[in-house]
Design a protein around this motif. Structure first.
Motif, PDB file in Angstrom:
ATOM      1  N   ARG A   1      -3.400  -4.634 -17.148  1.00  0.00           N
ATOM      2  CA  ARG A   1      -3.313  -3.619 -16.099  1.00  0.00           C
ATOM      3  C   ARG A   1      -4.701  -3.050 -15.817  1.00  0.00           C
ATOM      4  O   ARG A   1      -5.439  -2.683 -16.740  1.00  0.00           O
ATOM      5  CB  ARG A   1      -2.362  -2.496 -16.524  1.00  0.00           C
ATOM      6  CG  ARG A   1      -2.140  -1.417 -15.459  1.00  0.00           C
ATOM      7  CD  ARG A   1      -1.085  -0.421 -15.934  1.00  0.00           C
ATOM      8  NE  ARG A   1      -0.736   0.539 -14.894  1.00  0.00           N
ATOM      9  CZ  ARG A   1      -1.302   1.732 -14.730  1.00  0.00           C
ATOM     10  NH1 ARG A   1      -2.254   2.124 -15.590  1.00  0.00           N
ATOM     11  NH2 ARG A   1      -0.930   2.536 -13.759  1.00  0.00           N
TER      12      ARG A   1
ATOM     13  N   ILE B   1      -6.902  -0.503 -12.724  1.00  0.00           N
ATOM     14  CA  ILE B   1      -6.810   0.400 -11.586  1.00  0.00           C
ATOM     15  C   ILE B   1      -8.094   0.278 -10.772  1.00  0.00           C
ATOM     16  O   ILE B   1      -9.192   0.513 -11.284  1.00  0.00           O
ATOM     17  CB  ILE B   1      -6.613   1.866 -12.024  1.00  0.00           C
ATOM     18  CG1 ILE B   1      -5.335   2.017 -12.847  1.00  0.00           C
ATOM     19  CG2 ILE B   1      -6.588   2.776 -10.802  1.00  0.00           C
ATOM     20  CD1 ILE B   1      -4.056   1.691 -12.118  1.00  0.00           C
TER      21      ILE B   1
ATOM     22  N   CYS C   1      -6.111   5.041  -5.427  1.00  0.00           N
ATOM     23  CA  CYS C   1      -6.032   4.102  -6.556  1.00  0.00           C
ATOM     24  C   CYS C   1      -5.013   3.000  -6.257  1.00  0.00           C
ATOM     25  O   CYS C   1      -3.947   3.271  -5.704  1.00  0.00           O
ATOM     26  CB  CYS C   1      -5.609   4.818  -7.836  1.00  0.00           C
ATOM     27  SG  CYS C   1      -6.631   6.234  -8.299  1.00  0.00           S
TER      28      CYS C   1
ATOM     29  N   GLU D   1      -2.932  -0.158  -8.234  1.00  0.00           N
ATOM     30  CA  GLU D   1      -2.589  -0.759  -9.525  1.00  0.00           C
ATOM     31  C   GLU D   1      -2.574  -2.275  -9.398  1.00  0.00           C
ATOM     32  O   GLU D   1      -2.001  -2.836  -8.467  1.00  0.00           O
ATOM     33  CB  GLU D   1      -1.211  -0.279  -9.983  1.00  0.00           C
ATOM     34  CG  GLU D   1      -0.800  -0.861 -11.337  1.00  0.00           C
ATOM     35  CD  GLU D   1       0.622  -0.496 -11.730  1.00  0.00           C
ATOM     36  OE1 GLU D   1       0.796   0.187 -12.747  1.00  0.00           O
ATOM     37  OE2 GLU D   1       1.557  -0.889 -10.984  1.00  0.00           O
TER      38      GLU D   1
END
Length: 233
Positions: A2, A4, A26, A28
């Motif tokens: 993951r 950002i 932001c 993801e």
């Protein structure tokens, strides 16, 4: 993994001179694929907006006057980013403002070890080239037609695509090939004897009958071209 990808807009260049963060966006990504989740907030800086900054992002003092303060959105922001690496273009600038605002709220700054700077990556990949976000979008054929002015969420969306290209593009890696090969049953591809059929060579010389028919055909031609060529030689 993951990650950002984020971008900020501000009133100026240096928070130590009283400049403030006014927008954060932001995106993801998991395994460098956008998940569709994002975080976007406009922020009231509680100060005037310099004309040169407004010309860049189009956010006026009047527009921001009813927006929440950074302290009002900080908890939601920190929850969204979690402990993921944070990707930004010229990341030192964005981290400086973000950490300044967090510390002003009495919160812990984000560790610089989480910082991924696409500008630094681009300098390695394309030394000497123009490395602005617009220039990189043009290099990689990324549509930026909607980018009339800077905007944190739109720029983060564009940067997420640039980041994928800087890291090699959406290609199938060797590791995938290796993992797929592990699923193949080798027994299914065991050597099997192949019966090869013998065929004699084909004759390519014209037979006597074919030569005779050809001679008859040639005798019917009137003033054939090759006669002229033979005489001129």
């Amino acid at each position: 993994m993951r990650e950002i990808v984020f971008d900020t807009e501000t009133t100026g260049f240096n928070p130590a001179e009283g400049h403030k963060l006014v927008e954060i966006g932001c995106i993801e990504m998991i395994n460098r694929v956008e998940t569709g989740r994002d975080f976007h907030r406009y922020i009231n800086p509680l100060r005037s907006m310099p004309a040169e900054a407004e010309a860049v992002h189009g956010l006026s003092e009047n527009f921001l006057s009813d927006k929440p303060l950074f302290g009002d959105v900080a908890a939601d922001l920190l929850e969204f980013i979690g402990d993921a690496p944070l990707v930004a273009h010229n990341a030192n600038f964005d981290f400086t403002f973000l950490n300044w605002e967090l510390q002003a709220c009495g919160l812990e700054p984000i560790s610089l070890t989480r910082m991924v700077d696409t500008l630094a990556i681009a300098r390695t990949r394309h030394p000497g080239a123009k490395l602005s976000l617009d220039a990189l979008c043009s290099r990689y054929g990324i549509d930026r037609s909607q980018r009339i002015k800077h905007g944190a969420l739109l720029d983060a969306q564009l940067l997420s695509q640039v980041y994928v290209e800087l890291k090699g593009g959406r290609q199938i890696g060797l590791s995938l090939a290796e993992s797929s090969a592990a699923l193949v049953d080798d027994a299914a591809f065991a050597a099997v004897p192949i019966e090869r059929l013998f065929r004699p060579a084909r004759p390519h010389r014209a037979s006597d009958a074919e030569l005779a028919r050809h001679a008859v055909f040639v005798s019917t031609l009137v003033e054939p071209l090759w006669n002229e060529l033979t005489q001129s030689a």
